[in-house]
Scaffold this motif. Structure first.
Motif, PDB file in Angstrom:
ATOM      1  N   SER A 297       0.822  -1.206   0.000  1.00  0.00           N
ATOM      2  CA  SER A 297       0.000   0.000   0.000  1.00  0.00           C
ATOM      3  C   SER A 297       0.852   1.250   0.000  1.00  0.00           C
ATOM      4  CB  SER A 297      -0.912   0.012   1.226  1.00  0.00           C
ATOM      5  OG  SER A 297      -1.771  -1.105   1.225  1.00  0.00           O
ATOM      6  N   GLN A 298       0.472   2.216  -0.826  1.00  0.00           N
ATOM      7  CA  GLN A 298       1.150   3.502  -0.862  1.00  0.00           C
ATOM      8  C   GLN A 298       0.186   4.586  -0.389  1.00  0.00           C
ATOM      9  OE1 GLN A 298       3.040   4.263  -4.604  1.00  0.00           O
ATOM     10  NE2 GLN A 298       4.096   2.301  -4.650  1.00  0.00           N
ATOM     11  N   MET A 299       0.759   5.643   0.205  1.00  0.00           N
ATOM     12  CA  MET A 299      -0.074   6.700   0.769  1.00  0.00           C
ATOM     13  C   MET A 299       0.536   8.060   0.525  1.00  0.00           C
ATOM     14  SD  MET A 299      -1.375   5.444   4.510  1.00  0.00           S
ATOM     15  CE  MET A 299      -2.115   3.827   4.745  1.00  0.00           C
ATOM     16  N   GLU A 324      12.868   6.658   2.850  1.00  0.00           N
ATOM     17  CA  GLU A 324      12.395   7.782   2.057  1.00  0.00           C
ATOM     18  C   GLU A 324      12.551   9.055   2.879  1.00  0.00           C
ATOM     19  OE1 GLU A 324       8.469   7.132   0.559  1.00  0.00           O
ATOM     20  OE2 GLU A 324       9.134   5.642  -0.890  1.00  0.00           O
ATOM     21  N   GLN A 325      12.936  10.130   2.216  1.00  0.00           N
ATOM     22  CA  GLN A 325      13.102  11.414   2.880  1.00  0.00           C
ATOM     23  C   GLN A 325      11.768  12.151   2.886  1.00  0.00           C
ATOM     24  OE1 GLN A 325      15.562  12.443   4.555  1.00  0.00           O
ATOM     25  NE2 GLN A 325      15.888  14.637   4.424  1.00  0.00           N
ATOM     26  N   PRO A 326      11.286  12.597   4.056  1.00  0.00           N
ATOM     27  CA  PRO A 326      10.046  13.371   4.086  1.00  0.00           C
ATOM     28  C   PRO A 326      10.117  14.557   3.129  1.00  0.00           C
ATOM     29  CG  PRO A 326      10.765  12.836   6.313  1.00  0.00           C
ATOM     30  CD  PRO A 326      11.870  12.435   5.392  1.00  0.00           C
ATOM     31  N   GLU A 327       9.039  14.770   2.383  1.00  0.00           N
ATOM     32  CA  GLU A 327       9.040  15.851   1.402  1.00  0.00           C
ATOM     33  C   GLU A 327       8.944  17.222   2.067  1.00  0.00           C
ATOM     34  OE1 GLU A 327       5.908  14.926  -1.295  1.00  0.00           O
ATOM     35  OE2 GLU A 327       6.910  13.138  -2.073  1.00  0.00           O
ATOM     36  N   GLU A 328       8.194  17.301   3.163  1.00  0.00           N
ATOM     37  CA  GLU A 328       8.075  18.551   3.907  1.00  0.00           C
ATOM     38  C   GLU A 328       8.104  18.243   5.400  1.00  0.00           C
ATOM     39  OE1 GLU A 328       4.974  21.327   2.859  1.00  0.00           O
ATOM     40  OE2 GLU A 328       4.751  20.412   0.873  1.00  0.00           O
ATOM     41  N   LEU A 329       8.814  19.068   6.135  1.00  0.00           N
ATOM     42  CA  LEU A 329       8.861  18.943   7.588  1.00  0.00           C
ATOM     43  C   LEU A 329       8.788  20.345   8.173  1.00  0.00           C
ATOM     44  CD1 LEU A 329       9.225  16.874   9.916  1.00  0.00           C
ATOM     45  CD2 LEU A 329      11.650  17.451   9.887  1.00  0.00           C
ATOM     46  N   GLU A 330       7.772  20.596   8.963  1.00  0.00           N
ATOM     47  CA  GLU A 330       7.562  21.928   9.519  1.00  0.00           C
ATOM     48  C   GLU A 330       7.453  21.839  11.038  1.00  0.00           C
ATOM     49  OE1 GLU A 330       4.279  25.589   9.413  1.00  0.00           O
ATOM     50  OE2 GLU A 330       4.068  23.878   8.068  1.00  0.00           O
ATOM     51  N   LYS A 331       8.187  22.731  11.714  1.00  0.00           N
ATOM     52  CA  LYS A 331       8.121  22.825  13.168  1.00  0.00           C
ATOM     53  C   LYS A 331       7.747  24.250  13.545  1.00  0.00           C
ATOM     54  CE  LYS A 331      11.691  19.293  13.947  1.00  0.00           C
ATOM     55  NZ  LYS A 331      12.960  18.952  14.648  1.00  0.00           N
ATOM     56  N   THR A 332       6.841  24.387  14.509  1.00  0.00           N
ATOM     57  CA  THR A 332       6.418  25.711  14.952  1.00  0.00           C
ATOM     58  C   THR A 332       6.816  25.922  16.402  1.00  0.00           C
ATOM     59  OG1 THR A 332       4.227  24.918  15.631  1.00  0.00           O
ATOM     60  CG2 THR A 332       4.468  25.694  13.357  1.00  0.00           C
ATOM     61  N   ARG A 344       6.898   6.936  -2.662  1.00  0.00           N
ATOM     62  CA  ARG A 344       7.579   7.015  -3.949  1.00  0.00           C
ATOM     63  C   ARG A 344       8.217   5.684  -4.369  1.00  0.00           C
ATOM     64  NH1 ARG A 344       4.753  10.514  -4.574  1.00  0.00           N
ATOM     65  NH2 ARG A 344       5.135  12.762  -4.712  1.00  0.00           N
ATOM     66  N   THR A 345       8.888   5.032  -3.451  1.00  0.00           N
ATOM     67  CA  THR A 345       9.673   3.866  -3.845  1.00  0.00           C
ATOM     68  C   THR A 345       8.963   2.547  -3.591  1.00  0.00           C
ATOM     69  OG1 THR A 345      10.765   3.818  -1.677  1.00  0.00           O
ATOM     70  CG2 THR A 345      11.829   5.076  -3.415  1.00  0.00           C
ATOM     71  N   GLY A 346       7.939   2.530  -2.761  1.00  0.00           N
ATOM     72  CA  GLY A 346       7.276   1.266  -2.463  1.00  0.00           C
ATOM     73  C   GLY A 346       6.218   1.450  -1.407  1.00  0.00           C
ATOM     74  N   GLY A 347       5.642   0.338  -0.970  1.00  0.00           N
ATOM     75  CA  GLY A 347       4.604   0.378   0.047  1.00  0.00           C
ATOM     76  C   GLY A 347       5.114   0.962   1.359  1.00  0.00           C
ATOM     77  N   LEU A 348       4.207   1.589   2.094  1.00  0.00           N
ATOM     78  CA  LEU A 348       4.572   2.228   3.358  1.00  0.00           C
ATOM     79  C   LEU A 348       4.599   1.210   4.484  1.00  0.00           C
ATOM     80  CD1 LEU A 348       5.106   4.900   4.913  1.00  0.00           C
ATOM     81  CD2 LEU A 348       2.638   5.011   5.318  1.00  0.00           C
TER      82      LEU A 348
END
Length: 363
Positions: A297-299, A324-332, A344-348
């Motif tokens: 499964s991919q998500m 896999e490298q997270p596409e976005e990472l935000e800290k507040t 991107r590369t395979g099932g999660l």
């Protein structure tokens, strides 16, 4: 290597000198290009190492190079604790050398999974060398920067032999001034109790259940096929997930969103807050949190939590133990951490935000 050092028997009891008058330390040593010993570090956080002693005080050991600036030394279990690892980073060290004999601990602490998570979360380069021992499930080494990962993770049936990992990495400049952020002794600056005390009510369409993951009682909700917007809370700590199941067969795979806030007490004691999306081992909810290495499964997802610590390490592990490298990472500033990613590369297999509450370790 091992290092034997004499210690005084009739001194301050805090030195904890053994009765035979000597310490035995698990030790890293560094030699320069002229063959001179330039650094020696004694491991502080021992893990079932009856032959070794912990030094009386944590050692913060660095050495300088003409080609890439300053490096720090840590060993294995040290990476999970404030001293010496986080202390080195807070002193501006951006490159750590990490020798280890690490047992793969899915679904949250596989070797390469946490190595990259720490590199990304701490914004440092980590040079990681793991011993190879298939019987003890010790595999996985790599060279990680905040932007890249070059690694090898042996699998069952592979020849038990060494693998040389080579990568060209940037020289990271010291982040002088980063210590202006609140220390771990001041968690309130990140998640004020009054603002965290009223979590959003869980969606009643997704009943919560408890299942053991990494020996900790996680609160889980199952994910619905197709996609959704779910929240799960462990006490006042809540994790929120927006997701779209882009490739799935619900007859074959089951996923859950989990949350845990508390002190891990099995094979070590340390305080954590974790948000995690995991593939369950089978189609029973009781299997959520068990070891899984493969998935179809991919998500596309956005995973978010509001943490009582600024030390949060993100990880996405795909099928076949692929990072896999997270596409976005935000800290507040209020402690909210959001990770957005599309498979991107395979099932999660696992996506997690692993928060370490160092300030609570001794409580």
């Amino acid at each position: 290597m091992a290092d034997l050092q004499p210690c005084p028997l009739k001194t301050d009891p805090s030195t904890a000198c053994p009765s035979d008058g000597r310490w035995q330390f698990n030790t890293n040593v560094v030699f320069n290009s002229d063959g001179l010993l330039v650094a020696r570090y004694h491991k502080h956080n021992l893990y079932f190492e009856e032959a070794f002693n912990a030094p009386p005080q944590p050692e913060i050991v660095t050495f300088d190079t003409p080609f890439a600036g300053r490096f720090g030394l840590i060993i294995c279990f040290d990476i999970l604790f404030r001293d010496p690892t986080v202390t080195l980073v807070e002193k501006g060290v951006r490159q750590l050398i990490f020798s280890t004999a690490w047992m793969n601990q899915l679904p949250l602490l596989d070797t390469i999974q946490f190595q990259r998570a720490f590199s990304t979360g701490a914004n440092i380069t980590l040079l990681s060398a793991n011993i190879r021992n298939d019987r003890l499930i010790m595999t996985g080494s790599g060279i990680y920067t905040p932007f890249s990962a070059t690694y090898h993770h042996a699998k069952k049936g592979d020849p038990e032999e060494g693998r040389l990992v080579v990568a060209r990495v940037p020289v990271l400049a010291p982040l002088w001034g980063t210590e202006s952020t609140p220390s771990v002794a001041e968690p309130a600056a990140y998640c004020l109790r009054e603002s965290c005390a009223d979590p959003p009510p869980p969606d009643t369409a997704y009943p919560t259940f408890t299942s053991s993951m990494m020996h900790d009682p996680f609160k889980f909700v199952l994910l619905n096929e197709g996609g959704g917007d779910v929240t799960v809370c462990d006490g006042a700590f809540c994790c929120h997930l927006q997701y779209k199941w882009t490739a799935h067969d619900k007859r074959k795979e089951l996923y859950a969103l989990g949350a845990f806030s508390g002190t891990h007490v099995v094979n070590g004691r340390y305080a954590v807050q974790v948000c995690a999306v995991v593939r369950c081992a089978d189609l029973e909810s009781s299997s959520c949190g068990q070891n899984v290495e493969e998935a179809e499964s991919q998500m596309d997802f956005s995973l978010e939590g509001r943490f009582e610590t600024r030390y949060v390490y993100p990880a996405v592990l795909a099928s076949g133990l692929v990072l896999e490298q997270p596409e976005e990472l935000e800290k507040t500033a209020d402690g909210r951490v959001t990770m957005k990613h599309a498979s991107r590369t395979g099932g999660l297999v696992t996506a997690c935000l692993y928060g370490r509450m160092y300030h609570l370790d001794n409580e």
